[in-house]
Structure formats: C-alpha cells, structure tokens
Design a protein around this motif. Structure first.
Motif, PDB file in Angstrom:
ATOM      1  N   HIS A   1      -5.839  96.022 118.837  1.00 53.87           N
ATOM      2  CA  HIS A   1      -6.269  97.297 118.693  1.00 53.87           C
ATOM      3  C   HIS A   1      -6.182  97.669 117.032  1.00 53.87           C
ATOM      4  CE1 HIS A   1      -1.760  97.631 118.714  1.00 53.87           C
ATOM      5  NE2 HIS A   1      -1.937  98.604 118.125  1.00 53.87           N
TER       6      HIS A   1
ATOM      7  N   ASP B   1      -5.010 101.323 115.034  1.00 58.21           N
ATOM      8  CA  ASP B   1      -4.186 102.503 115.178  1.00 58.21           C
ATOM      9  C   ASP B   1      -5.112 103.698 115.029  1.00 58.21           C
ATOM     10  OD1 ASP B   1      -1.884 101.082 115.901  1.00 58.21           O
ATOM     11  OD2 ASP B   1      -1.156 101.135 114.152  1.00 58.21           O
TER      12      ASP B   1
ATOM     13  N   HIS C   1      -4.905  94.779 114.973  1.00 58.48           N
ATOM     14  CA  HIS C   1      -3.583  93.941 115.127  1.00 58.48           C
ATOM     15  C   HIS C   1      -3.065  93.676 116.729  1.00 58.48           C
ATOM     16  CE1 HIS C   1      -2.663  98.177 114.456  1.00 58.48           C
ATOM     17  NE2 HIS C   1      -1.480  98.020 115.280  1.00 58.48           N
TER      18      HIS C   1
HETATM   19 FE   LIG Z   1      -0.585  99.426 116.401  1.00 56.06          FE
END
Ligand SMILES: [Fe+2]
Ligand SMILES: O=C(O)CCC(=O)C(=O)O
Length: 356
Positions: free
Chosen positions: A228, A230, A285
């Motif tokens: 994903h 952020d 990540h």
């Molecule tokens: Fe994250």
C-alpha cells in the motif's frame, strides 16, 4: 464496554483472531493468502537487500549537502531513515516498551479497547469491507491523537496507566520533527519555507497506528501488511528494535528496511505527493511475516486538516511539469472509498493532459 464486547464477539464469530491462530500455530486460512497484483498494487517480487536505504541526519538540514540528499531521497524512493532527530535510544526504547505492555495484556483486557465493527479507531484486526479482501496477519491499535478534541477516549488503553500520556508526548515530538522536515523539504526545492506546512494547516491531524505482527507458519503465502501507499501527508515509523519485516518498493524491487535502533523511518504519503505535484514520491510498502518472532511497529501519520483544500503548490507547476492532480479536500475519505472499490486513489484525482 458491554456494547464493545458484543461487536467484538460478532466479528470473532466470523473469524478466529490472528493472535489466537498464531498462538495455536494454525495454518492461515485462505482469506489471508496474498493474491498477485492485488488492487493493481504490485506483485510478490523477490526481495533484495542490495539497494541501500538513505540515511539522513535531520539535525544537519541547514547544510546544502544534507538538503540535497533529502531532495534526492524523497524524489526517488520517497523515504529515508532519520537520525539526529533529538530522541534518544532510551526514549525510543521506552516507547517500544509501553506499547508492548499493552499488547502483552490478555485478550479480554485488550478488547476493552476494541474498535466497533464499522470503525477504524481502537484495537483489532482488518476492517472487513469485501469478501475478496486479503487479510493482514496482524492486530493493531489505531488512535487519533491530535487535535485533542478528536480523541476517542473510550477506546484508549487504561493499562498500562501511562499509555495515553506517553503516546501523546511522543506524537508531539514527532510533529515537531515533521514540521522542521516540511520546512526543509520546501527549501530543498527553492520554495518558501511554509509552502508545504501551510497546506497541512494548524489543525493537521496526528494519528497513531501500533502494529503487531505475530509469528506466522506460512510467510510464503501471508503478509503482515499488504502492499500500500500511505494516505497521509508524512508518515513516521518507529520500528521494532530487532525484528525486521518492512519492505519498500524501489525500482520495482522489494527492498528490506533494516532496523536501526535510534532511527525513525520516514516516508512520503499520497497527500505530500499531491502537494509536491509528484516531485516527492509516496512509496509502495508492505510487511512480510516470519515463523519465529513477533514484530511491532509504532506509526505516526501526519495528515493535512481535512477541511483544507490541498493541491500542487504553484511553484512546482510549470511547462515541463504541468499540474498532475486537481485540488481536493479530505483525501483520506477518497482513499477509503477507492480502497473499497479496488481503485488506486491517486489515479482518480489525476488531471488529464492532452499531448496535442
Ligand atoms: Fe504504511
Ligand atoms: O509495520 C510497518 O513497518 C509498516 C506499517 C505500515 O505501513 C502502516 O501501518 O501503514
């Protein structure tokens, strides 16, 4: 507490908890098996330890050299390990310890802080939004910390007693590091110091997510946290002191992020990618699991005030770099609905350019 218990038992009747499965050495059910190319979010490429993660001494950002390093790190990988941030190893150890004390409590005690089925805040596992969703091998605590009026104190731990106070103090320290960083980031691109910080606003939020990844019998099939980016502005991560697991995508490869006891791992979030008109990258990540050791992480997300309109700063829009994103408010809401629909949120706010 009574009504929280009800909601918890409702979800647990659908699913044995990760904590319980890990303790009993269960084979993870298929709902946890990673699917290649999930949500268009990359695939299980080999991990590689060849690519070094940049290390930046944030106390030196008044020097041109360190500032150049910062710009280069954020405009390529979108991340770095921050040292020189002013928090001592013993202080960071104390943070890790307090957090571990809460997670070491019996399940019934932790469930006093359980999140409601349809809420993010509190203690628990993944919110289940679709049958096709692949579940993370983790349990976690998500708490909004600042501004103070948004705290949902009903789900804050009372045990250990100092938990709340210590977390608030930590988040404040992180915010001051982020503020300085945002100023340096602007300077690194020859912008006014406040160019980024202003978009976060006086009421930017600080949310914390404490992740626990227990041992898993099938690291080949199961992730602690799916790939994903952020939805934050900036994310600051305190890693486990010993156990690694975080991987970042650099040049299409998964790269292990080593643990450095006194470093904070900092990454750009989607909103900072928008504000910087794509100059700074919000990295993909994920977290891998292991068969032996529990891993923890303490994440602070600094998010622009949802009432602020954010968008690419004027100084970063020009003929060679036209505006990439439209202005928006409350990106986290967009992020959440895209997640439910399996769309990539940044794609949905891109500005179309005719190449005529
Ligand atoms: Fe994250
Ligand atoms: O546990 C980690 O290292 C990363 C967690 C993460 O990416 C997140 O909570 O957004």
């Amino acid at each position: 507490m009574g009504s929280n218990d009800l909601l918890v038992s409702e979800e647990q009747s659908l699913l044995k908890s990760v904590e319980q499965m890990s303790k009993e050495g269960d084979e993870p059910p298929s709902a946890y098996h990673v699917v290649e190319g999930l949500n268009g979010f990359g695939s299980n490429k080999d991990s590689s330890t060849q690519t070094p993660i940049p290390i930046i001494d944030v106390s030196l950002l008044s020097s041109e050299d360190e500032l150049r390093k910062l710009r280069s790190a954020l405009s390529s990988a979108g991340l770095f390990q921050a040292i020189g941030h002013g928090m001592s190893v013993s202080y960071l150890d104390k943070m890790r310890e307090v957090v571990k004390q809460f997670f070491a409590l019996p399940v019934e005690e932790k469930n006093k802080c359980a999140r409601a089925v349809n809420d993010h805040e509190g203690y628990g596992c993944d919110t289940i939004v679709s049958e096709k969703q692949v579940l993370d091998w983790s349990y976690r605590m998500y708490l909004q910390v600042s501004p103070e009026e948004i705290r949902k104190l009903s789900v804050w731990p009372q045990n250990p007693p100092e938990f709340g106070e210590v977390l608030v103090e930590y988040a404040k320290k992180v915010k001051s590091i982020v503020d300085d960083l945002l100023r340096s980031m602007a300077r690194s691109l020859d912008l006014e110091e406040g160019s980024f910080l202003d978009q976060f606003g006086e009421k930017s939020t600080l949310a914390t997510r404490i992740n626990f990844y227990p041992p898993c019998s099938r690291p080949d099939l199961v992730l602690g946290c799916k790939p994903h980016t952020d939805g934050s502005g900036i994310t600051v991560l305190l890693q486990d002191k010993e156990v690694e697991g975080l991987q970042v995508q650099i040049d299409d490869k998964w790269v292990n992020v080593p643990t450095i006891p006194d470093a904070l791992f900092i990454n750009i979030g989607d909103q900072m990618q928008i504000i910087s008109n794509g100059v700074f990258k919000s990295p993909m990540h994920r977290v891998v699991t292991n068969t032996e050791k529990l891993r923890m992480s303490l994440v602070v997300f600094n998010v622009p005030d949802a009432e602020n309109e954010i968008g690419p700063v004027e100084g970063l829009i020009n003929e060679t770099r036209p505006r990439l994103y439209r202005n928006i408010k409350d990106y986290l809401m967009i992020n959440y609905s895209c997640y439910q629909e399996g769309k990539i949120p940044l794609e949905t706010i891109k500005v179309a350019h005719n190449s005529a």
